[in-house]
Structure formats: structure tokens, C-alpha cells
Design a protein around this motif. Structure first.
Motif, PDB file in Angstrom:
ATOM      1  N   GLU A   3      48.962  38.234  37.144  1.00 23.47           N
ATOM      2  CA  GLU A   3      47.989  38.910  37.304  1.00 23.47           C
ATOM      3  C   GLU A   3      48.064  40.244  38.283  1.00 23.47           C
ATOM      4  N   TYR A  25      47.461  45.545  37.457  1.00 24.64           N
ATOM      5  CA  TYR A  25      46.772  44.109  37.680  1.00 24.64           C
ATOM      6  C   TYR A  25      45.869  44.059  36.387  1.00 24.64           C
ATOM      7  N   ASN A  27      43.112  41.565  36.073  1.00 25.02           N
ATOM      8  CA  ASN A  27      41.708  41.020  36.303  1.00 25.02           C
ATOM      9  C   ASN A  27      40.713  42.074  36.659  1.00 25.02           C
ATOM     10  N   PHE A  30      38.640  42.284  40.144  1.00 20.99           N
ATOM     11  CA  PHE A  30      39.380  42.733  41.282  1.00 20.99           C
ATOM     12  C   PHE A  30      38.565  43.992  41.893  1.00 20.99           C
ATOM     13  N   ASP A  93      40.760  37.928  45.239  1.00 21.98           N
ATOM     14  CA  ASP A  93      40.137  37.325  44.048  1.00 21.98           C
ATOM     15  C   ASP A  93      38.721  36.808  44.535  1.00 21.98           C
ATOM     16  N   ASN A  99      37.733  34.769  48.939  1.00 17.45           N
ATOM     17  CA  ASN A  99      38.641  35.779  48.553  1.00 17.45           C
ATOM     18  C   ASN A  99      39.948  35.687  48.785  1.00 17.45           C
ATOM     19  N   ILE A 102      45.808  37.749  46.122  1.00 17.01           N
ATOM     20  CA  ILE A 102      46.641  37.445  45.067  1.00 17.01           C
ATOM     21  C   ILE A 102      47.736  38.810  45.458  1.00 17.01           C
TER      22      ILE A 102
END
Lengths: 113, 114
Positions: A3, A25, A27, A30, A93, A99, A102
Motif C-alpha cells: 500500500e 502509494y 490506494n 487516500f 485510510d 482513519n 498506514i
């Protein structure tokens, strides 16, 4: 694919140098991006916080987010020996209720006097 | 400046023993978290807590773990029967209402399981 990816270093620079620390990253959801500083065997200390894309400056520190490339950076100008620490990028996240953060693996920075 | 505090700074225990790690979050914060960092590894989320109940937990946070807010200031993490692999730094964090993305961390408790 992890991630959050961060070059673990170590990174050694002379005092006064400009330091560039980076994370990528995967994702695209985010939206909140943080940089923490962690001294050896201490807790992470929040340095910079950025929402979405763009730049944010605080003294010698500049945080940059490029959401299109999924890439964030922290720049340290006029680096000092006291900047020697591990720098952690973190992203919140949005998939959960609170939240959770990460974290990247951290980059160990040594600023040589 | 207000800060998160944690006690003890270092806890040594025997495998199979119960440990309680304590945290005092920042006083006006409403969200509380535990993270851990095994030596040389990433900081990992364990659990979040709001309004006296768990909001979210990770796969790591199994039945051996529990959290509690026993009074208006303390937030605790209990590990019922410690394993060698529980050895790590445990960090408490807190955030204020509407700002769960901005979390402030304590100095950590180093747990050593022998």
C-alpha cells in the motif's frame, strides 16, 4: 503491491544540504498525507499534514503531494544534525470509521556536521 | 503543549503472562488508538476506540488483546497471555473530534516478552 512504499535508506547528507524524502502509494482513495519524524526508540512526532494534492510549507520543511502519480515528498532545506531521525510517511485510510494510519517503512536520515 | 503520555516506558514479562499498557491521551481528544512497531518493521495499526467502544481493529488484534477506558483520562491495552512475538514498541495515539486524520502519538512502551 504494498500500500505504501518508502525507500528505507539510510540517507547521509552534509549539514546544510537539501533533503528529499519520498513515498509512493497504491490506494487512490487516500486523501490525507502525513510526515512523522521518529527519533530512535521514541514515538512518531507529527511534522506535516497535507490534504489532497499540492504543496505545504512550514519553516524548513515542504510537503508535496501528487495524487495523479500517487507520490508524496518531504523536502528539508538547510538540514541540521538535529534533523537526523527516521522519517515516516503515513496516509489515513478512509475505508474505516476512524482513519487508521498506514505507514511507510521509514527513511533513516543522518545529517553530518 | 499537550501530549500523549504512556507508562511504563519498558515492560519485561514472561511468556504467558498478562500485561497492561497505559496511556493518557490528550485531554480534549475523543479518538484513541493503539499501534505497534516490531523492531525494524513498520508502525502497524492495532485498534481504534471511540465513545467507549472499539471502532475498528486489525487482524493482529485478536482475542488476546483488549482495550478499555477505565476512567476519564486513561486508555489501556491489555494482552492476556503474551507470546514472544508480542515483543514490540506499543504506541498510543489520540485525535480530536473531526480530525481523525491527525493523530498524535505517545512515546511508546517497549514490551519485551521472554
Amino acid at each position: 503491491q504494498k500500500e505504501v512504499e518508502q525507500d528505507p535508506g539510510p540517507l547521509s547528507v552534509p549539514e546544510g544540504a537539501i533533503v528529499s524524502l519520498n513515498c509512493t502509494y497504491s490506494n487512490s482513495a487516500f486523501q490525507y498525507f502525513m510526515w512523522y519524524r521518529q527519533y530512535s526508540r521514541k514515538g512518531p512526532e507529527l511534522l506535516m499534514y497535507t490534504y489532497s494534492s499540492g504543496n505545504k510549507e512550514d519553516g524548513r520543511f515542504t510537503a508535496q503531494v501528487d495524487k495523479s502519480s500517487k507520490y508524496i515528498s518531504l523536502f528539508i532545506r538547510d538540514s541540521q544534525p538535529s534533523d537526523s531521525a527516521t522519517y515516516l510517511c503515513a496516509m489515513s485510510d478512509p475505508g474505516g470509521a476512524t482513519n487508521k494510519l498506514i505507514f511507510g517503512t521509514g527513511t533513516l536520515l543522518a545529517v553530518q556536521p | 503543549e499537550p501530549e500523549v503520555t504512556q507508562t511504563p516506558s519498558h515492560q519485561v514479562t514472561q511468556m504467558g503472562q498478562e500485561v497492561i499498557l497505559r496511556c493518557v491521551p490528550i485531554s480534549n481528544h475523543l479518538y484513541f488508538y493503539w499501534y505497534r512497531q516490531i523492531l525494524g518493521q513498520k508502525v502497524e495499526f492495532l485498534v481504534s476506540f471511540y465513545n467507549n467502544e472499539i471502532s475498528e481493529k486489525s487482524e493482529i488484534f485478536d482475542d488476546q488483546f483488549s482495550v478499555e477506558r477505565p476512567d476519564g483520562s486513561n486508555f489501556t491495552l491489555k494482552i492476556r497471555s503474551t507470546k514472544l512475538e508480542d515483543s514490540a514498541m506499543y504506541f498510543c495515539a489520540s485525535s480530536e473530534w473531526g480530525r481523525t486524520d491527525t493523530q498524535y502519538f505517545g512515546p511508546g512502551t517497549r514490551l519485551t516478552v521472554l
